[in-house]
Design an enzyme around this catalytic site. Structure first.
Site, PDB file in Angstrom:
ATOM      1  CB  SER A  40      -0.959  -0.048   1.194  1.00 51.50           C
ATOM      2  OG  SER A  40      -1.990   0.903   1.075  1.00 51.50           O
ATOM      3  CG  HIS A  59      -5.879  -2.263   0.598  1.00 47.82           C
ATOM      4  ND1 HIS A  59      -5.135  -1.872  -0.507  1.00 47.82           N
ATOM      5  CD2 HIS A  59      -5.304  -1.636   1.663  1.00 47.82           C
ATOM      6  CE1 HIS A  59      -4.176  -1.047  -0.118  1.00 47.82           C
ATOM      7  NE2 HIS A  59      -4.254  -0.898   1.191  1.00 47.82           N
ATOM      8  CG  ASP A  62      -6.968  -2.578  -3.208  1.00 42.14           C
ATOM      9  OD1 ASP A  62      -7.592  -1.840  -2.420  1.00 42.14           O
ATOM     10  OD2 ASP A  62      -5.738  -2.751  -3.150  1.00 42.14           O
TER      11      ASP A  62
END
Length: 244
Positions: A126, A214, A182
């Site tokens: 991320s 995610h 995601d």
């Protein structure tokens, strides 16, 4: 930004002679310890015994999309709504550049300790993945590899101008993994980032994990382990004095 306080990174020393290093960067709101179990997973087959793992800890900074509350972050994020363009708009360039300098410093410390740059991989998830791509490709030394999971290319509108000329990491393998479900870092943004990197001539590969949100799945963790083994093969004992 100069007064940022960071906890020292979490370290996993090599279990054999230390010949390589992986710096793996956590995402927004997490800590280095959040990826400790992943490191244990990567080490379980004893194929990365010569690798030291460094898991940095982000400083606590105000995050706009979190109502300005402080949380671990590598840079501020204005909006986090899953829209592919939101993350590219009003990017926190000063924050990105401060974190970039910190990761370049971590890389240099490993080099100063005797680990060649081409035995160092930088990666992350991320925000951490975005920083690993950005810091890795703007590094002035040639790295062994770069990993970006559920992430995207920072400062993409001016990225080409921020890369050193000539670019040491033009041919450095980049592994990008992204779940197509995601809801945080839009899958299309991840794919666009890959397309942009390929368009700039970088050696990136992009793997889609169907149904993954995610997060990271076991298949992806195994893919990273294989990538690390390929990029950081064991050198064996080496450098031992002859008994002749």
């Amino acid at each position: 930004m100069a007064s940022l306080v960071r906890s020292p990174p979490l370290l996993f020393p090599a279990t054999a002679r230390h010949t390589a290093t992986v710096i793996f960067i956590h995402g927004l709101g997490d800590t280095g310890a959040g990826w400790a179990s992943a490191v244990e997973n990567w080490r379980r087959r004893q194929r990365l015994d010569e690798v030291k793992f460094i898991l940095p800890n982000a400083p606590h900074i105000p995050i706009t999309c979190n109502w300005g509350m402080r949380m671990p972050g590598w840079y501020d994020i204005k909006r986090l709504d899953g829209n592919a363009e939101s993350l590219r708009r009003d990017e926190d360039e000063p924050g990105v550049l401060v974190s970039q300098a910190y990761f370049h410093e971590l890389i240099q410390k490993e080099i100063d300790s005797g680990i060649p740059a081409d035995r160092i991989v930088i990666g992350g998830f991320s925000q951490g993945g975005a920083m690993s791509i950005f810091a890795g490709l703007t590094s002035k030394v040639k790295l062994a590899g770069i990993v970006g999971l559920s992430s995207y290319l920072l400062l993409s509108l001016k990225f080409a101008d921020l890369v050193p000329k000539p670019t040491p990491n033009q041919d450095t393998p980049i592994f990008l993994g992204h779940g197509d479900s995601d809801q945080v870092v839009n899958y299309e943004l991840g794919k666009k980032s890959y397309d942009l990197l390929k368009g700039l001539g970088f050696k990136a590969t992009f793997k889609t994990y169907p149904g993954m949100g995610h997060s990271a799945c076991l298949e992806e963790l195994d893919d990273i382990e294989n990538f690390l083994k390929e990029r950081l093969p064991a050198l064996g004992k080496g450098d031992e004095k002859s008994e002749l």
